[in-house]
Design a protein around this motif. Sequence first.
Motif, PDB file in Angstrom:
ATOM      1  N   LEU A 277     -33.391 -52.105   9.000  1.00  0.00           N
ATOM      2  CA  LEU A 277     -32.928 -52.509  10.333  1.00  0.00           C
ATOM      3  C   LEU A 277     -34.071 -52.289  11.333  1.00  0.00           C
ATOM      4  CD1 LEU A 277     -29.291 -51.085  10.560  1.00  0.00           C
ATOM      5  CD2 LEU A 277     -30.005 -53.431  10.061  1.00  0.00           C
ATOM      6  N   VAL A 278     -34.149 -53.165  12.334  1.00  0.00           N
ATOM      7  CA  VAL A 278     -35.210 -53.053  13.337  1.00  0.00           C
ATOM      8  C   VAL A 278     -34.585 -52.869  14.716  1.00  0.00           C
ATOM      9  CG1 VAL A 278     -36.850 -54.403  11.996  1.00  0.00           C
ATOM     10  CG2 VAL A 278     -35.306 -55.571  13.583  1.00  0.00           C
ATOM     11  N   GLY A 279     -35.399 -52.470  15.678  1.00  0.00           N
ATOM     12  CA  GLY A 279     -34.921 -52.279  17.041  1.00  0.00           C
ATOM     13  C   GLY A 279     -34.088 -51.018  17.150  1.00  0.00           C
ATOM     14  N   PRO A 280     -33.199 -50.976  18.138  1.00  0.00           N
ATOM     15  CA  PRO A 280     -32.375 -49.781  18.351  1.00  0.00           C
ATOM     16  C   PRO A 280     -31.535 -49.410  17.135  1.00  0.00           C
ATOM     17  CG  PRO A 280     -32.244 -51.259  20.238  1.00  0.00           C
ATOM     18  CD  PRO A 280     -32.953 -52.015  19.160  1.00  0.00           C
ATOM     19  N   GLU A 281     -31.131 -50.419  16.339  1.00  0.00           N
ATOM     20  CA  GLU A 281     -30.290 -50.133  15.180  1.00  0.00           C
ATOM     21  C   GLU A 281     -31.074 -49.494  14.039  1.00  0.00           C
ATOM     22  OE1 GLU A 281     -28.419 -53.781  14.131  1.00  0.00           O
ATOM     23  OE2 GLU A 281     -26.772 -53.499  15.553  1.00  0.00           O
TER      24      GLU A 281
END
Length: 397
Positions: A277-281
């Motif tokens: 998962l990328v970003g905040p997640e």
Amino acid sequence: MFGLPSLAGTLLTDDTGCLTDIDGESICMPQLCAQRLVLVCTFKAVPCPVCPEQMRRLMREPLKSFFRETQVQFIVLCPGPLAGLRASRESLKPALGQESVPFICDEDLSIARSVQAELGFGQIMPCFFEVKPNLRVGWSQIGRGPGHFGDEQVVDFVLQVQRKAWETLEEAFLKFEAGLDKLQQIQKAAPVSFGPGSLPPGLLETCLQLLTPATRRGAAASCRDWRLSLRMVNLREASACHVKARELRSGAHVLQETAALKEGRGRLQQQAWIVDLVGPEGEWNGCLGNIVCIREDGRKYEVSLPRSGGQVLEVEAKSLQAPPWAGLSVPEMQAAAEQLASQLRGMCFETEAEDGGAKCGNVGCSASRRRPWLALSALSATIAALSSALFFIVPRR
């Protein structure tokens, strides 16, 4: 203050460790409890309307899929009469479907009495209890009524024991792998070599294989040849164990399960590992969860995260994979962890291979404490091992 009674004891079986269900089928309890997480659901009495409802609740979704994925085996224990219990089982068949749930008739309450579950008046205490591979009672939940069923407690227990078994096994594997690497480094830095007058190395290794781990360490303390032979035995046994453990941890079955997840063929309540998962997640990468919903023909899943209070996260199929040790039940993970720990305890990590100066990094090893009684014990073990080895080696007429 008076509280609920507690269950304890060893489940009563016949002399072979078996129970007989109402169809006359024999159930080998030690074998079953080593393969699956066995939970006994007691019925207070045949006429009780609440207890059959408890089983119906367990067989409804999503619980039905959850218990199937976590490899829980339910067994019903109920007083007689036998005909009445058979009728009760027939009424439950629509709820049970294809699930195998043995029904045990305990007419004289001897089985209930063995685990302190006898209620009196010909009845069994309504409860759940875990049966361990040694047939001892483990976890239990007592009490049942129209507004008080044990579903939540059972689910909480299964989640907790599964997570603990997985974490313990993963930790045991990493420690074992580090121990094997240390042995390999020692062997690489100081290859085993035997001087003139030494006993044949193969014979010493054969003798060591006949000894218990503690006696092996005692024999290894007696002289350099025994220590070097023990190192070779450790390496061979640990390497074979490592191959088997790696197959269970990340072998063909785990790869197949991962492929099925990414192709949208995941199962309800299947355990999955969140990755990529990328970003905040991205904070959820490495978390274990259970699939609670399959969306868009398998392209996305809704995953419940037990360690985050049951929070549900929507995840694309490509971001899920089967966790290490996928497919192992709780008892199988516990047994594998103990086997790895036992192998690690048996390793003797010598840091100086010269005769008379061996030191060991294993706190349980006594090779560094060279005392007369240890040498005598090692000599006795050596004679016993040689006698056993020669019994198999020397031809007999």
